[in-house]
Design an enzyme around this catalytic site. Sequence first.
Site, PDB file in Angstrom:
ATOM      1  N   ASP A 138      34.773  39.182  46.739  1.00 44.43           N
ATOM      2  CA  ASP A 138      34.116  37.761  46.433  1.00 44.43           C
ATOM      3  C   ASP A 138      35.044  36.715  46.726  1.00 44.43           C
ATOM      4  OD1 ASP A 138      32.389  39.733  45.428  1.00 44.43           O
ATOM      5  OD2 ASP A 138      33.264  39.635  43.197  1.00 44.43           O
TER       6      ASP A 138
ATOM      7  N   GLY B 248      25.090  37.899  39.996  1.00 46.94           N
ATOM      8  CA  GLY B 248      25.450  38.595  41.244  1.00 46.94           C
ATOM      9  C   GLY B 248      26.058  37.723  42.371  1.00 46.94           C
TER      10      GLY B 248
ATOM     11  N   TYR C  37      31.871  49.979  36.587  1.00 48.67           N
ATOM     12  CA  TYR C  37      32.340  49.560  37.793  1.00 48.67           C
ATOM     13  C   TYR C  37      33.812  50.106  37.941  1.00 48.67           C
ATOM     14  CZ  TYR C  37      34.637  46.486  41.258  1.00 48.67           C
ATOM     15  OH  TYR C  37      34.926  46.126  42.529  1.00 48.67           O
TER      16      TYR C  37
ATOM     17  N   THR D 289      32.979  48.684  48.990  1.00 49.62           N
ATOM     18  CA  THR D 289      33.782  49.280  50.020  1.00 49.62           C
ATOM     19  C   THR D 289      35.292  48.522  49.975  1.00 49.62           C
ATOM     20  OG1 THR D 289      33.190  47.470  51.591  1.00 49.62           O
ATOM     21  CG2 THR D 289      32.065  49.962  51.765  1.00 49.62           C
TER      22      THR D 289
ATOM     23  N   GLU E 194      41.311  37.821  38.143  1.00 49.20           N
ATOM     24  CA  GLU E 194      39.903  38.594  37.754  1.00 49.20           C
ATOM     25  C   GLU E 194      40.399  39.966  37.145  1.00 49.20           C
ATOM     26  OE1 GLU E 194      35.581  38.724  37.713  1.00 49.20           O
ATOM     27  OE2 GLU E 194      36.721  37.623  39.469  1.00 49.20           O
TER      28      GLU E 194
HETATM   29  C1  GLA Z   1      31.540  43.124  42.922  1.00 45.87           C
HETATM   30  C2  GLA Z   1      33.104  43.015  42.873  1.00 45.87           C
HETATM   31  C3  GLA Z   1      33.627  43.041  44.342  1.00 45.87           C
HETATM   32  C4  GLA Z   1      32.983  44.258  45.249  1.00 45.87           C
HETATM   33  C5  GLA Z   1      31.467  44.299  44.814  1.00 45.87           C
HETATM   34  C6  GLA Z   1      30.857  45.337  45.352  1.00 45.87           C
HETATM   35  O1  GLA Z   1      31.182  41.865  43.400  1.00 45.87           O
HETATM   36  O2  GLA Z   1      33.647  41.875  42.543  1.00 45.87           O
HETATM   37  O3  GLA Z   1      34.902  43.176  44.552  1.00 45.87           O
HETATM   38  O4  GLA Z   1      33.750  45.604  44.737  1.00 45.87           O
HETATM   39  O5  GLA Z   1      31.462  44.202  43.484  1.00 45.87           O
HETATM   40  O6  GLA Z   1      30.918  45.644  46.680  1.00 45.87           O
END
Ligand code: GLA
Length: 391
Positions: free
Chosen positions: A179, A127, A228, A39, A167
């Site tokens: 993150d 993750g 992604y 989101t 990033e």
């Molecule tokens: C990764 C990305 C975040 C976010 C999540 C999914 O962690 O780095 O920015 O998009 O995936 O919610």
Amino acid sequence: MYDEQVVKEARAIHAELYSTEPTTVSYAPGRIEVLGNHTDYNAGTTFSCAINFGHCFCISKSNKPGIRVTAGDIRETFEFSATCDEKIDSYWANYVKGNFYYLATEHGIVIDGIDCTFLGSIPMGAGLSSSAALEVATTYAALQYAGKTIGEDISKNEIGILAQKCENVFAGCSCGLLDQFSSIFGEHHGLIHSDFRTLETYTVKLPDDAMFLMINPHIKHKLADSPYNARRQSCEKAATELNELVDYEVAALRDIQFEDFQALKDKIDPEAAQRATHVVWEIHRVEEGVKLLAEGNIEEFGQFMFDSHETSRTAFENSIPGLDIVVAAAKEAGALGARLSGGGWGGSVCALVKSAEADRISEEIISACKTKGVEPTIEKIVPSQGAQVIL
Ligand code: GLA
């Protein structure tokens, strides 16, 4: 509060390698994403927390020019200049270099003549956003070294945006801000509600008798090599097409009203609609979830986590069988909720449990997974304080 062990070890390694104690030390935690999957780059909202594992970054002055950075665990060192935008052929060095580069080129904070060491307790590829923690720890230490005050000379939001840019450009993943914000704005026993349109955050307390389990089935992943970026494009396509169908502006999926999306989703590109279904539901779940948490209703909140995993699996298709096995095992063992946490296509499952049941549930998950050929490891996660300067 921070992971004292990793800070102690990082400082010792730095002293050993560079024959001097670091004068600047920072720490930044990893994160778990609790609700609000994919989101953030849709200008939506999320629920996340900083975790009790993180990266420590140490700096000392050198009499040589340039910036030398050593990864303390593998004792690998790269040297670069803060103003050079060339990427380094390394899985970790760009996360550090990019932050020095944007501090120099966008904030005029040019740092030179330093030796650095970092060490983390966050497992890579699990993750848990070890990369964001490294970026944030780097920036906190660099700012402290340069004599800048966080919150005065540069805001926490700006640090998050800078780390995200590192990033996006240096590591090649078009990620959102989740993150970095989680690592920066963490609070002890607090879940962070982030709004990626207004960039406002606040925390909601997790009940004292609840905690998270992070269950890692050990399937390595790297978001830059995953779908992604393609998913992000599908979401943008859905927003553009929906914008044509309503009489208000849909600049991002955040803007489409929940009822309008249900009524209009069959009129847009089918694949974009399928991906957007997950995101629109997630934003809805975060907003309803806030109310549930405020009432202390973690049972229903947990159900949202299961629902989230389900639309990840079926609509966004960012789950993989190993994660589905873990979520099913967690449900069977009595977790209140469980879902993949973060980008997907690997990584870990985050489960919400009553603290008193954490050990029993962990054991049951491990034995149920073993019968399906998955051998996960489990960490207890207590929502923790965000990034800080230690020295
Ligand atoms: C990764 C990305 C975040 C976010 C999540 C999914 O962690 O780095 O920015 O998009 O995936 O919610």
